[in-house]
Motif scaffolding. Structure first.
Motif, PDB file in Angstrom:
ATOM      1  N   VAL A   1     -42.714   8.464 134.865  1.00 21.36           N
ATOM      2  CA  VAL A   1     -43.066   9.602 135.820  1.00 21.36           C
ATOM      3  C   VAL A   1     -43.578  10.558 134.781  1.00 21.36           C
ATOM      4  O   VAL A   1     -43.031  10.779 133.768  1.00 21.36           O
ATOM      5  N   HIS A   2     -44.613  11.360 135.157  1.00 17.69           N
ATOM      6  CA  HIS A   2     -45.242  12.463 134.301  1.00 17.69           C
ATOM      7  C   HIS A   2     -44.380  13.520 134.518  1.00 17.69           C
ATOM      8  O   HIS A   2     -45.057  14.557 135.118  1.00 17.69           O
ATOM      9  N   PHE A   3     -43.153  13.600 133.930  1.00 14.79           N
ATOM     10  CA  PHE A   3     -42.511  14.948 134.136  1.00 14.79           C
ATOM     11  C   PHE A   3     -43.135  16.065 133.405  1.00 14.79           C
ATOM     12  O   PHE A   3     -43.662  15.732 132.139  1.00 14.79           O
ATOM     13  N   SER A   4     -43.029  17.160 133.592  1.00 18.55           N
ATOM     14  CA  SER A   4     -43.164  18.254 132.763  1.00 18.55           C
ATOM     15  C   SER A   4     -42.499  19.650 133.081  1.00 18.55           C
ATOM     16  O   SER A   4     -42.681  20.325 133.902  1.00 18.55           O
TER      17      SER A   4
ATOM     18  N   ALA B   1     -30.668  17.256 135.516  1.00 17.88           N
ATOM     19  CA  ALA B   1     -30.420  15.961 135.155  1.00 17.88           C
ATOM     20  C   ALA B   1     -30.981  15.421 133.893  1.00 17.88           C
ATOM     21  O   ALA B   1     -31.874  15.870 133.397  1.00 17.88           O
ATOM     22  N   GLU B   2     -30.305  14.318 133.534  1.00 14.60           N
ATOM     23  CA  GLU B   2     -30.781  13.740 132.267  1.00 14.60           C
ATOM     24  C   GLU B   2     -31.972  12.657 132.426  1.00 14.60           C
ATOM     25  O   GLU B   2     -31.879  12.197 133.643  1.00 14.60           O
ATOM     26  N   GLY B   3     -32.401  11.984 131.535  1.00 16.27           N
ATOM     27  CA  GLY B   3     -33.440  11.181 131.749  1.00 16.27           C
ATOM     28  C   GLY B   3     -34.582  11.659 132.165  1.00 16.27           C
ATOM     29  O   GLY B   3     -35.639  11.017 132.541  1.00 16.27           O
ATOM     30  N   VAL B   4     -34.954  12.944 131.907  1.00 15.49           N
ATOM     31  CA  VAL B   4     -36.133  13.360 132.306  1.00 15.49           C
ATOM     32  C   VAL B   4     -37.279  13.635 130.986  1.00 15.49           C
ATOM     33  O   VAL B   4     -36.938  14.408 130.102  1.00 15.49           O
ATOM     34  N   PHE B   5     -37.947  12.680 130.991  1.00 14.82           N
ATOM     35  CA  PHE B   5     -38.708  12.188 129.631  1.00 14.82           C
ATOM     36  C   PHE B   5     -40.237  12.579 129.951  1.00 14.82           C
ATOM     37  O   PHE B   5     -40.854  12.652 130.692  1.00 14.82           O
ATOM     38  N   ARG B   6     -40.754  12.945 128.486  1.00 16.37           N
ATOM     39  CA  ARG B   6     -42.284  13.353 128.592  1.00 16.37           C
ATOM     40  C   ARG B   6     -42.503  12.969 127.201  1.00 16.37           C
ATOM     41  O   ARG B   6     -42.003  13.502 126.336  1.00 16.37           O
ATOM     42  N   HIS B   7     -43.571  12.205 126.924  1.00 11.71           N
ATOM     43  CA  HIS B   7     -44.348  11.733 125.438  1.00 11.71           C
ATOM     44  C   HIS B   7     -42.868  11.268 124.946  1.00 11.71           C
ATOM     45  O   HIS B   7     -42.922  11.346 123.842  1.00 11.71           O
ATOM     46  N   GLY B   8     -42.243  10.494 125.639  1.00 15.23           N
ATOM     47  CA  GLY B   8     -41.070   9.759 124.714  1.00 15.23           C
ATOM     48  C   GLY B   8     -39.783  10.742 124.409  1.00 15.23           C
ATOM     49  O   GLY B   8     -38.989  10.275 123.707  1.00 15.23           O
TER      50      GLY B   8
END
Lengths: 227, 191
Positions: free
Chosen positions: B65-68, B146-153
């Motif tokens: 997912v592309h989170f930002s 929430a945890e697990g929200v990643f962006r660029h690792g």
């Protein structure tokens, strides 16, 4: 037969307009069979909006709009003052910068977008306008001629006064975008996109907005019209 | 490919905004007057369901997912409050104003011109406020509930880091959907 019709279209402008109208009517009927005209209910509309916001976030990036106002400003500014966007080449790569601190922000990303408007976010916003236009033609809720100048909620308080409404809309625009840029996002970027990601910033923004907007609306539009 | 997605997703977003009535200033003004909560119900529903969809995809396929996530700082609160004034007075917001103008609303054009001026004024003001508390005071920075929200690792800070991010997001999503369903159509009567 087809060829004759083809020529008639090119001979008479009226016929051409009539034909286009007929085609639009046929398309409208098709759309109406699939989707009922008028406004969506909260449930149907909520599901539709959720799907768009979720798919955009999953595939590309969260939806945002207000940044494109700055990009547009920069495009306009550039035509008056060429130095506002500066390009330097280094190792075959173009680097964008600006003497204005804000446009120079994030390694000149606004300057970069203003020089290359065919980018995802800018095209997204242009296409959004096209989508809204098509929706109002094909079954979406339609505003009357008066509504297109002065919305009913405004008329209730101030009567049908287009000049006053335009002034209010203009002032609203100034505050809204100034605030959105200070906050780093707007209703789309902070509220819809931010809150769906459970971002703390989205909650902070929404809190600030409604804290002020509700009393302001009650003050400006809530009171009975003075007879 | 990205441009194609921009066209499709942009058009879909604009069409949905128009169809839910968000491009109509009456709905925004009446929502803020608390006399017509339909738009609020729609948006609660949208955020709740979108959150569940996005975090479900994130659970099935982590880091796709592309989170930002944007930072929270004092300016977000103050900017939001300034935004609130314009939002109430104009009955439009940046996205809906552009869509409103596209469906032929003339007042929205004036809002857009005002918006271009407002964002330009901010570009001018920025150098004077970039070192003030507006930017210095962090209200949580780039963090999510929430945890697990990643962006660029890289993972964003999570407020509820002691439990699964999917659970957090789905619970919040369900709460939002319940609010959407239970919120009355009007919280107060027209004066």
């Amino acid at each position: 037969m087809g060829i004759i019709k083809f020529f008639i279209i090119f001979l008479h402008a009226n016929t051409r307009i009539r034909l286009i109208k007929t085609i639009i009517d046929i398309l409208k009927q098709r759309v109406h069979i699939m989707i009922r005209p008028g406004e969506f209910t909260w449930l149907k509309g909520g599901i539709a909006l959720a799907l768009v916001a979720a798919i955009a976030t999953i595939l590309v990036k969260p939806i945002g709009v207000s940044t494109q106002f700055v990009v547009t400003d920069t495009i306009i500014w550039k035509t008056f003052d060429k130095d506002i966007v500066q390009v330097t080449e280094k190792d075959g790569k173009q680097h964008y910068s600006s003497p204005n601190d804000y446009i120079n922000k994030a390694r000149g990303s606004y300057a970069h977008s203003a020089s290359n408007p065919i980018n995802y976010s800018f095209v997204f916003v242009l296409s959004m306008m096209l989508g809204a236009m098509l929706s109002s033609i094909f079954g979406g809720p339609k505003a009357t001629k008066e509504e297109k100048q002065v919305p009913e909620a405004f008329q209730k308080r101030y009567g049908f006064n287009p000049k006053k409404r335009y002034l209010f809309a203009f002032i609203g625009g100034v505050f809204t975008l100034f605030g959105a840029r200070m906050a780093g996002g707007c209703t789309s970027g902070h509220m819809i996109s931010g809150m769906l990601q459970t971002a703390v910033s989205g909650y902070v923004f929404a809190f600030g907005v409604f804290l002020v907007a509700i009393p302001t609306a009650l003050l400006v539009y809530g009171m009975k019209k003075k007879a | 490919m990205e441009i194609l997605l921009a066209i499709i997703l942009g058009a879909a977003f604009g069409a949905v905004l128009q169809r839910i009535g968000a491009t109509n200033p009456n709905h925004i003004i009446d929502m803020l007057k608390l006399t017509d909560m339909k738009l609020a119900k729609t948006i609660f529903m949208a955020i709740g369901l979108a959150s569940i969809i996005v975090f479900t995809v994130n659970a099935i396929s982590p880091q796709t997912v592309h989170f930002s996530v944007k930072a929270a700082y004092l300016g977000v609160l103050v900017g939001g409050m300034i935004f609130g004034i314009g939002f109430a007075v104009g009955g439009l917001c940046p996205g809906t104003s552009l869509s409103s103008a596209a469906e032929g609303r003339k007042d929205a054009v004036f809002f857009i011109i005002g918006g271009l001026l407002g964002s330009w004024l901010f570009a001018i003001a920025y150098e004077h406020i970039k070192t003030t508390d507006i930017y210095r005071t962090s209200l949580g920075g780039k963090s999510a509930l929430a945890e697990g929200v990643f962006r660029h690792g890289h993972e964003y800070n999570a407020i509820f880091g002691f439990m699964s991010g999917t659970v957090t997001a789905v619970v919040i999503g369900i709460i939002f959907i319940i609010i959407a369903a239970k919120l009355p159509n009007a919280l107060r009567k027209e004066d």
